[in-house]
Write a protein that holds these residues in place. Sequence first.
Motif, short mmCIF file in Angstrom:
data_model
loop_
_atom_site.label_atom_id
_atom_site.label_comp_id
_atom_site.label_asym_id
_atom_site.label_seq_id
_atom_site.Cartn_x
_atom_site.Cartn_y
_atom_site.Cartn_z
N ALA A 42 22.89 -20.26 15.21
CA ALA A 42 21.83 -21.06 14.59
C ALA A 42 21.08 -20.00 13.77
CB ALA A 42 21.02 -21.83 15.47
N GLY A 43 20.60 -19.06 14.30
CA GLY A 43 19.79 -18.15 13.16
C GLY A 43 20.34 -17.43 12.29
N THR A 44 21.88 -17.01 12.62
CA THR A 44 22.64 -16.47 11.41
C THR A 44 23.11 -17.40 10.51
OG1 THR A 44 23.65 -15.00 12.96
CG2 THR A 44 24.83 -15.24 10.86
N THR A 45 23.31 -18.67 11.03
CA THR A 45 23.69 -19.81 9.93
C THR A 45 22.65 -20.10 9.18
OG1 THR A 45 25.29 -20.74 11.64
CG2 THR A 45 24.68 -22.27 10.03
N ALA A 46 21.34 -20.17 9.56
CA ALA A 46 20.29 -20.50 8.83
C ALA A 46 20.08 -19.43 7.73
CB ALA A 46 19.06 -20.72 9.67
N LYS A 47 20.03 -18.11 8.10
CA LYS A 47 19.77 -17.08 7.25
C LYS A 47 21.02 -17.09 6.08
CE LYS A 47 17.95 -13.68 10.37
NZ LYS A 47 18.09 -12.36 10.79
N ARG A 48 22.16 -17.65 6.56
CA ARG A 48 22.91 -17.56 5.30
C ARG A 48 22.85 -18.83 4.45
NH1 ARG A 48 28.49 -16.16 8.65
NH2 ARG A 48 28.17 -13.84 9.02
N GLN A 49 22.48 -19.85 4.85
CA GLN A 49 22.44 -21.03 4.28
C GLN A 49 20.93 -20.92 3.40
OE1 GLN A 49 21.82 -24.16 7.12
NE2 GLN A 49 24.11 -24.73 7.13
N ALA A 50 19.81 -19.87 3.93
CA ALA A 50 18.63 -19.83 3.00
C ALA A 50 19.16 -18.85 1.76
CB ALA A 50 17.57 -19.03 3.88
N ALA A 51 20.13 -17.84 2.05
CA ALA A 51 20.72 -17.02 1.12
C ALA A 51 21.16 -17.51 -0.04
CB ALA A 51 21.29 -15.86 1.61
N VAL A 52 22.16 -18.71 0.35
CA VAL A 52 22.97 -19.12 -0.68
C VAL A 52 22.09 -20.17 -1.57
CG1 VAL A 52 24.97 -21.25 -0.98
CG2 VAL A 52 25.14 -19.34 0.63
N ALA A 53 21.00 -20.83 -0.83
CA ALA A 53 20.13 -21.92 -1.50
C ALA A 53 19.25 -20.73 -2.71
CB ALA A 53 19.30 -22.70 -0.53
#
Length: 61
Positions: free
Chosen positions: A48-59
């Motif tokens: 969940a943490g990794t997914t959130a970081k990746r989504q924030a980086a893409v955004a």
Amino acid sequence: MKCDSGASDTQPAGLVIFTDERLCRAIVDRLTFEAHIIATGTQSFRLAGTTAKRQAAVAAT
């Protein structure tokens, strides 16, 4: 350790990437052989943490 299909020049020092799928499967097999793996039925905190970081980086891009 990371199992990946491709390597990148921007990997942090000390990170080992196994690009050979057969080798990666063999390592995972040996690590989990006769192991007691407990399925808790919940979402992984790390995933969940990794997914959130990746989504924030893409955004952010």
